[in-house]
Scaffold this active site. Structure first.
Site, PDB file in Angstrom:
ATOM      1  N   LYS A 125       0.862  -1.193   0.000  1.00  0.00           N
ATOM      2  CA  LYS A 125       0.000   0.000   0.000  1.00  0.00           C
ATOM      3  C   LYS A 125       0.886   1.226   0.000  1.00  0.00           C
ATOM      4  CE  LYS A 125      -4.431   0.918   0.060  1.00  0.00           C
ATOM      5  NZ  LYS A 125      -5.552   0.088  -0.400  1.00  0.00           N
ATOM      6  N   ASP A 165      -7.089   4.175  -4.560  1.00  0.00           N
ATOM      7  CA  ASP A 165      -7.748   3.997  -3.258  1.00  0.00           C
ATOM      8  C   ASP A 165      -8.374   5.373  -2.966  1.00  0.00           C
ATOM      9  OD1 ASP A 165      -7.838   1.921  -0.862  1.00  0.00           O
ATOM     10  OD2 ASP A 165      -7.524   3.858   0.082  1.00  0.00           O
TER      11      ASP A 165
HETATM   12  P1  NDP Z   1     -13.016   7.527  -2.880  1.00  0.00           P
HETATM   13  O1  NDP Z   1     -11.981   8.553  -2.627  1.00  0.00           O
HETATM   14  O2  NDP Z   1     -13.507   7.314  -4.269  1.00  0.00           O
HETATM   15  O3  NDP Z   1     -14.293   7.774  -1.972  1.00  0.00           O
HETATM   16  C1  NDP Z   1     -14.222   7.823  -0.590  1.00  0.00           C
HETATM   17  C2  NDP Z   1     -15.547   8.315  -0.089  1.00  0.00           C
HETATM   18  O4  NDP Z   1     -15.617   8.170   1.307  1.00  0.00           O
HETATM   19  C3  NDP Z   1     -15.755   9.800  -0.403  1.00  0.00           C
HETATM   20  O5  NDP Z   1     -17.085  10.057  -0.642  1.00  0.00           O
HETATM   21  C4  NDP Z   1     -15.271  10.468   0.865  1.00  0.00           C
HETATM   22  O6  NDP Z   1     -15.855  11.740   1.105  1.00  0.00           O
HETATM   23  C5  NDP Z   1     -15.734   9.462   1.899  1.00  0.00           C
HETATM   24  N1  NDP Z   1     -14.869   9.539   3.058  1.00  0.00           N
HETATM   25  C6  NDP Z   1     -13.545   9.359   3.107  1.00  0.00           C
HETATM   26  N2  NDP Z   1     -13.084   9.545   4.332  1.00  0.00           N
HETATM   27  C7  NDP Z   1     -14.168   9.858   5.065  1.00  0.00           C
HETATM   28  C8  NDP Z   1     -14.355  10.167   6.410  1.00  0.00           C
HETATM   29  N3  NDP Z   1     -13.316  10.224   7.270  1.00  0.00           N
HETATM   30  N4  NDP Z   1     -15.619  10.410   6.837  1.00  0.00           N
HETATM   31  C9  NDP Z   1     -16.654  10.374   5.977  1.00  0.00           C
HETATM   32  N5  NDP Z   1     -16.533  10.089   4.682  1.00  0.00           N
HETATM   33  C10 NDP Z   1     -15.312   9.843   4.241  1.00  0.00           C
HETATM   34  O7  NDP Z   1     -12.410   6.160  -2.280  1.00  0.00           O
HETATM   35  P2  NDP Z   1     -12.876   4.659  -2.568  1.00  0.00           P
HETATM   36  O8  NDP Z   1     -14.332   4.601  -2.803  1.00  0.00           O
HETATM   37  O9  NDP Z   1     -11.956   4.097  -3.577  1.00  0.00           O
HETATM   38  O10 NDP Z   1     -12.514   3.966  -1.183  1.00  0.00           O
HETATM   39  C11 NDP Z   1     -13.455   3.816  -0.119  1.00  0.00           C
HETATM   40  C12 NDP Z   1     -12.999   2.701   0.797  1.00  0.00           C
HETATM   41  O11 NDP Z   1     -12.915   1.477   0.050  1.00  0.00           O
HETATM   42  C13 NDP Z   1     -11.626   2.862   1.441  1.00  0.00           C
HETATM   43  O12 NDP Z   1     -11.632   2.254   2.711  1.00  0.00           O
HETATM   44  C14 NDP Z   1     -10.713   2.059   0.525  1.00  0.00           C
HETATM   45  O13 NDP Z   1      -9.548   1.646   1.167  1.00  0.00           O
HETATM   46  C15 NDP Z   1     -11.636   0.893   0.202  1.00  0.00           C
HETATM   47  N6  NDP Z   1     -11.313   0.116  -0.984  1.00  0.00           N
HETATM   48  C16 NDP Z   1     -11.197   0.712  -2.212  1.00  0.00           C
HETATM   49  C17 NDP Z   1     -10.949  -0.051  -3.331  1.00  0.00           C
HETATM   50  C18 NDP Z   1     -10.904   0.527  -4.696  1.00  0.00           C
HETATM   51  O14 NDP Z   1     -10.783  -0.243  -5.642  1.00  0.00           O
HETATM   52  N7  NDP Z   1     -11.013   1.825  -4.872  1.00  0.00           N
HETATM   53  C19 NDP Z   1     -10.732  -1.515  -3.217  1.00  0.00           C
HETATM   54  C20 NDP Z   1     -10.956  -2.041  -1.912  1.00  0.00           C
HETATM   55  C21 NDP Z   1     -11.226  -1.248  -0.845  1.00  0.00           C
HETATM   56  P3  NDP Z   1     -15.484  13.017   0.235  1.00  0.00           P
HETATM   57  O15 NDP Z   1     -16.299  12.852  -1.028  1.00  0.00           O
HETATM   58  O16 NDP Z   1     -15.887  14.161   1.069  1.00  0.00           O
HETATM   59  O17 NDP Z   1     -14.021  12.933  -0.028  1.00  0.00           O
HETATM   60  O1  2IT Z   2      -7.807  -1.835  -0.944  1.00  0.00           O
HETATM   61  C1  2IT Z   2      -7.735  -2.280  -2.105  1.00  0.00           C
HETATM   62  O2  2IT Z   2      -7.862  -3.494  -2.331  1.00  0.00           O
HETATM   63  C2  2IT Z   2      -7.534  -1.333  -3.201  1.00  0.00           C
HETATM   64  N1  2IT Z   2      -7.495  -0.136  -2.953  1.00  0.00           N
HETATM   65  C3  2IT Z   2      -7.350  -1.847  -4.592  1.00  0.00           C
HETATM   66  C4  2IT Z   2      -5.941  -2.311  -4.810  1.00  0.00           C
HETATM   67  C5  2IT Z   2      -5.605  -2.679  -6.238  1.00  0.00           C
HETATM   68  O3  2IT Z   2      -4.409  -2.952  -6.438  1.00  0.00           O
HETATM   69  O4  2IT Z   2      -6.455  -2.719  -7.105  1.00  0.00           O
END
Ligand code: NDP
Ligand code: 2IT
Length: 451
Positions: A125, A165
């Site tokens: 990461k 992420d």
């Molecule tokens: P994004 O940046 O696309 O979206 C994150 C969302 O969560 C935004 O709407 C953000 O708000 C909100 N958010 C973030 N921090 C906070 C907080 N402290 N309080 C309230 N809302 C919050 O990220 P992702 O959707 O990619 O990631 C979301 C989660 O999923 C994370 O935990 C990430 O590690 C996990 N994840 C992501 C993967 C991926 O492929 N992208 C894969 C596996 C897991 P705002 O719009 O205001 O920024």
């Molecule tokens: O938490 C996760 O699994 C991710 N943010 C995606 C990682 C990836 O390599 O696609």
């Protein structure tokens, strides 16, 4: 407790301020107790001690210049945790809260998640404390280029393959990939989540959200339930949340909540159709606040509250909860409120969104609880498929990738249940995911000897 306690204690003593990392290590290690008894060879080779120590943590400075000509410096990180079963693989997070503890927790979780995917990927990461919010495209580009100016020497398609992420989506991946290609003079699969025109995979944007819903559907099926007409709470409004909503809608469920770091909206009539398209445009193109949804559609908005606060305080009834925002968003009180209001299934789209107390509440009340490393593994799985397509120099169809994603999620679900059963924890997805993910990595580490 045996050596497991010692390992957890030593991790706490070594890096006293890394609370998120301690939490992740404790949660995994406690469920590995039964493997200690069955595998004295792991104990002898000190696999438990070795797996909690990252192979390499790289920390670097990221200087950049804003639109006004002012110079800034952020901190960049890449934690290459474990490459026993494949090249390091895992996302990059750009958020002001990013520090070594958060990236070590995420990198540690990624080891077991990637192992569960059935694909050959190690765990890593990275990211930065850079905040993309309020920055112009040009500033984000300059930051991404400066970040890659250092990261390029540590990554490669067979070494370490980052992805997105929180705060890192297609725009950031585009800037980073473009810069890598320029300075290394290679067009290779060094990042995933790329645009379709330059080596990205169909379904990668959808994969985490879709995968979390596929996993939830598998859990529900064990009790003869499906998504049809179920009331679903989703948190977040980013990549994972958006595609979780889309898949729930396709399966006939009704999503009533979303949130961002500013507020939570509740729409009892369901976030679908034109309203769903509005969310995507708002968050992905205009990069505005979810509050605008309430202003436009007259739904209720709770400023400063998370989805889980709102469920607790407004006594909202939900069948299924999909936390898709960030770590530790659900605490013990939130969990008790969910149980009280009839929730029977929680699938974690985010990484470690439930606190240890919340997990205990879910499990004590016999909820179907799918931990992030299993439920959100769809994203990295399709990243793995993107790597395969890049190596083969071809592109699979949308249907082909979606079919593979669905099969992987079903396989992960089955593997969790089988491992839980085999190690005396029937029906416990947390133990099943940790044990199954661990065994593959541990056996590979054992095969290599002490290296
Ligand atoms: P994004 O940046 O696309 O979206 C994150 C969302 O969560 C935004 O709407 C953000 O708000 C909100 N958010 C973030 N921090 C906070 C907080 N402290 N309080 C309230 N809302 C919050 O990220 P992702 O959707 O990619 O990631 C979301 C989660 O999923 C994370 O935990 C990430 O590690 C996990 N994840 C992501 C993967 C991926 O492929 N992208 C894969 C596996 C897991 P705002 O719009 O205001 O920024
Ligand atoms: O938490 C996760 O699994 C991710 N943010 C995606 C990682 C990836 O390599 O696609």
């Amino acid at each position: 407790m045996s050596i497991i306690n010692d390992v957890v204690e030593k991790v706490k003593q070594k890096d006293t301020d890394q609370h998120e990392f301690h939490q992740a290590v404790k949660e995994v290690m406690e469920t590995l107790e039964t493997t200690v008894k069955k595998h004295p060879e792991f104990v002898k080779a000190k696999i438990y001690e070795r797996i909690v120590e990252p192979n390499r943590s790289i920390i670097f400075s990221v200087p950049w210049v804003d639109d006004k000509g002012e110079v800034h410096v952020n901190r960049g990180f890449r934690v290459q945790f474990n490459n026993a079963i494949g090249p390091y693989k895992g996302g990059l997070r750009f958020h002001p809260s990013v520090n070594l503890s958060i990236l070590k927790f995420l990198g540690f979780e990624q080891i077991f998640k990637n192992s569960l995917t059935t694909l050959p990927m190690g765990g890593a990461k990275g990211g930065s404390d850079f905040d993309p919010k309020g920055k112009s495209d040009d500033e984000v580009m300059k930051f991404c280029q400066s970040f890659m100016r250092e990261l390029y020497r540590h990554v490669g398609p067979d070494i370490d393959v980052p992805a997105g992420d929180i705060g890192v989506g297609s725009r950031e991946i585009g800037y980073m990939y473009g810069y890598y290609k320029k300075i290394v003079n290679e067009h290779t699969g060094v990042l995933t989540g790329k645009g379709l025109e330059y080596g990205g995979s169909l379904i990668r944007p959808e994969a985490t959200g879709y995968g979390a819903v596929y996993f939830a559907a598998e859990m529900l099926a064990t009790r003869g339930i499906d998504f049809k007409d179920k009331v679903v709470a989703v948190s977040g409004a980013g990549n994972v949340a958006q595609y979780a909503v889309e898949k729930v809608n396709q399966l006939g469920g009704k999503v009533i909540t979303l949130c961002d770091s500013h507020s939570t909206i509740v729409d009892d009539s369901g976030i679908s159709g034109e309203k769903y398209d509005f969310v995507k445009e708002l968050k992905n193109i205009r990069r505005g606040r979810i509050k605008e949804y309430a202003d436009k559609y007259g739904s209720v908005c709770f400023v400063g509250n998370s989805v889980w606060d709102v469920i607790k305080e407004q006594n909202l009834k939900v069948d299924i909860a999909l936390p898709c925002a960030t770590q530790n968003e659900i605490d013990g009180q939130h969990a008790r409120a969910l149980v009280k209001h009839g929730c029977y299934c929680v699938a974690e789209g985010a990484n470690m969104p439930s606190s240890p107390e919340a997990i205990k509440v879910f499990q004590d009340n016999n909820l179907l609880f799918g931990p992030g490393k299993a439920a959100n593994a769809g994203g990295v799985s399709v990243s793995g498929l993107e790597m395969s397509q890049n190596s083969l120099r071809l592109a699979w169809t949308r249907e082909e990738v979606d079919k593979r994603l669905l099969n992987i999620m079903k396989e992960i679900h089955k593997t969790c249940l089988e491992a839980a059963y085999a190690y005396g924890k029937k029906g416990d997805y947390v133990a099943g995911a940790n044990i199954a993910g661990f065994l593959k990595v541990a056996k590979a580490m054992l095969a290599y000897g002490i290296v």
